[in-house]
Design a protein around this motif. Structure first.
Motif, mmCIF file in Angstrom:
data_model
loop_
_atom_site.group_PDB
_atom_site.id
_atom_site.type_symbol
_atom_site.label_atom_id
_atom_site.label_comp_id
_atom_site.label_asym_id
_atom_site.label_seq_id
_atom_site.Cartn_x
_atom_site.Cartn_y
_atom_site.Cartn_z
ATOM 1 N N TYR A 50 0.835 -1.204 0.000
ATOM 2 C CA TYR A 50 0.000 0.000 0.000
ATOM 3 C C TYR A 50 0.870 1.255 0.000
ATOM 4 C CZ TYR A 50 -2.829 3.850 1.585
ATOM 5 O OH TYR A 50 -3.426 5.081 1.656
ATOM 6 N N SER A 51 0.371 2.282 -0.670
ATOM 7 C CA SER A 51 0.969 3.614 -0.587
ATOM 8 C C SER A 51 -0.153 4.650 -0.610
ATOM 9 C CB SER A 51 1.894 3.849 -1.781
ATOM 10 O OG SER A 51 2.230 5.224 -1.881
ATOM 11 N N ASP A 52 0.035 5.737 0.131
ATOM 12 C CA ASP A 52 -0.936 6.840 0.043
ATOM 13 C C ASP A 52 -1.019 7.360 -1.394
ATOM 14 O OD1 ASP A 52 -1.615 6.771 2.724
ATOM 15 O OD2 ASP A 52 -0.154 8.297 3.305
ATOM 16 N N GLU B 204 -10.418 7.425 -3.013
ATOM 17 C CA GLU B 204 -9.978 7.438 -1.617
ATOM 18 C C GLU B 204 -10.159 6.075 -0.954
ATOM 19 O OE1 GLU B 204 -12.743 8.596 -2.785
ATOM 20 O OE2 GLU B 204 -14.386 8.429 -1.344
ATOM 21 N N ARG C 81 -6.971 0.669 4.053
ATOM 22 C CA ARG C 81 -5.811 0.569 4.950
ATOM 23 C C ARG C 81 -6.217 0.980 6.371
ATOM 24 N NH1 ARG C 81 -1.447 4.298 5.729
ATOM 25 N NH2 ARG C 81 -3.233 5.687 5.920
ATOM 26 N N ASP C 82 -6.893 2.131 6.491
ATOM 27 C CA ASP C 82 -7.288 2.641 7.818
ATOM 28 C C ASP C 82 -8.204 1.649 8.539
ATOM 29 O OD1 ASP C 82 -5.809 4.836 7.210
ATOM 30 O OD2 ASP C 82 -7.511 6.214 6.952
ATOM 31 N N TYR D 162 -3.661 6.749 -4.425
ATOM 32 C CA TYR D 162 -4.793 7.645 -4.716
ATOM 33 C C TYR D 162 -4.724 8.115 -6.164
ATOM 34 C CZ TYR D 162 -7.787 11.762 -4.521
ATOM 35 O OH TYR D 162 -8.758 12.685 -4.777
ATOM 36 N N TYR E 2 -8.633 3.297 -1.254
ATOM 37 C CA TYR E 2 -7.418 2.595 -0.854
ATOM 38 C C TYR E 2 -6.992 2.985 0.569
ATOM 39 C CZ TYR E 2 -7.274 1.955 -5.935
ATOM 40 O OH TYR E 2 -7.587 1.665 -7.240
ATOM 41 N N ARG E 3 -6.974 4.298 0.810
ATOM 42 C CA ARG E 3 -6.584 4.777 2.137
ATOM 43 C C ARG E 3 -7.578 4.307 3.189
ATOM 44 N NH1 ARG E 3 -8.474 8.399 4.978
ATOM 45 N NH2 ARG E 3 -9.597 9.417 3.271
ATOM 46 N N GLU F 120 5.616 -0.604 1.440
ATOM 47 C CA GLU F 120 5.459 0.554 0.550
ATOM 48 C C GLU F 120 6.073 0.219 -0.812
ATOM 49 O OE1 GLU F 120 4.473 3.849 1.799
ATOM 50 O OE2 GLU F 120 4.766 4.835 -0.143
#
Ligand SMILES: [Zn+2]
Length: 331
Positions: free
Chosen positions: A8-10, A24, A30-31, A13, A26-27, A46
């Motif tokens: 995962y990476s921010d 959004e 993860r959250d 997006y 993906y984030r 990452e």
């Protein structure tokens, strides 16, 4: 701690503004995975953007040039259905890098999941349906080039047919043994044409999708299951079981690439099937179980998901991780 890695990476997006594709998600996945204790921070890796050289294992130099120089024609940009930007190109290079990383970890851990990717509508020479670069195909070709795998199977459960996958790998293709499926274009196995220990480089593509939906032109996969509108959990699971079993009778993959679209969900805005959230979780478990029983590593990408409530899309994708965890730990 999970028995496999989440990539995962921010920067997954997609900078596409107000769009039916909830970039959004993906984030939020993860959250949610962290907040619910399904995963820990140390479970995440990452990714790095892939190289142009890797992209060229799948895509045409002319197309890459247009992407790098921002010279897509208006028609090409329209077909892509997301607004072109330099940042968007970077996000797709990163998605491909993430899929390569997830595939490498699948080989060592049995499962590797990218919280992104699955851009199965990208063709060698153009993008469409929100997909600029076919990250899964790039990952397969890169691992083949590195000698890590000889062949691979894609199992595409997005509600839309994997037309890019079919066009890129174009066969091996079989016909014959009937699947419990309906509609034109349904293809199935021919047991006389087994591809055990299949030729190096071969990719066997399975796609289960709604027939009456995008893409209008569906180039043939190795197995296409063209589902009628409104299919529910039990029928879907039977078709999936049959298609995957049929595929694995003919072909022994070194890697299974599972494209776990969330859009067969009954409340999806771009889908017309009627699966429940629970049914979609069973779908995931089925794929992981079949692969585990045969010791086939599974790389996962998430593809589409356009539920009226983004929370539902997030739940469906998180359940894929939960299903992988349950099957990996033998529950
Ligand atoms: Zn889709």
């Amino acid at each position: 701690m999970l028995p496999f890695k989440l990539v995962y990476s921010d920067a997954y997006y997609l900078p596409i503004g107000e769009h039916v594709f909830p970039a959004e998600k993906y984030r939020r996945i993860r959250d949610r995975l962290l907040a619910t204790g399904v995963a820990e921070a140390s479970d995440f890796l990452e990714p790095q953007p892939t190289t142009d050289q890797d992209i060229l294992l799948v895509h045409k130099p002319e197309y890459l040039h247009k992407l790098k120089t921002g010279t897509l024609s208006p028609r090409e940009e329209m077909e892509l259905e997301v607004p072109y930007s330099r940042e968007l190109v970077e996000a797709f290079w990163l998605a491909a890098g993430g899929s390569i990383l997830a595939a490498r970890h699948a080989l060592s851990d049995g499962v590797g999941i990218s919280i992104g990717g699955g851009f199965h509508h990208a063709f060698p020479d153009h993008g469409e349906g929100f997909c600029m670069i076919h990250d899964v195909a790039v990952a397969i070709r890169r691992l083949q080039r590195d000698g890590k795998i000889r062949n691979a199977m894609t199992v595409d459960c997005d509600v839309h047919q994997g037309n890019g996958t079919a066009a890129i790998f174009a066969g091996p293709r079989t016909t014959g043994e009937p699947l419990p499926s309906v509609g034109p274009g349904t293809r199935s196995s021919d047991l006389s044409g087994k591809m055990r220990g299949a030729q190096a480089g071969a990719v066997f593509a399975i796609s289960l999708h709604q027939h009456n939906n995008y893409p209008a032109w569906k180039p043939p996969s190795s197995i296409d299951v063209d589902l009628p509108d409104g299919v529910r959990d039990d029928d879907y699971l039977a078709w999936l079981d049959n298609a995957v079993s049929s595929g694995l009778r003919q072909f022994e993959p070194d890697l299974l690439c599972y494209i776990a679209g969330a859009d067969p969900y009954r409340e999806d805005q771009l889908g017309g099937l009627s699966l429940t959230i629970e049914g979609l979780k069973k779908r995931d478990e089925l794929v992981f179980r079949v692969a585990r029983a045969r010791n086939i590593p599974v790389m996962v990408t998430f593809a589409g998901g356009y539920a009226q409530k983004v929370e539902d899309t997030v739940t469906i994708h998180c359940n894929t991780v939960i299903a992988a965890k349950a099957v990996a730990s033998g529950r």
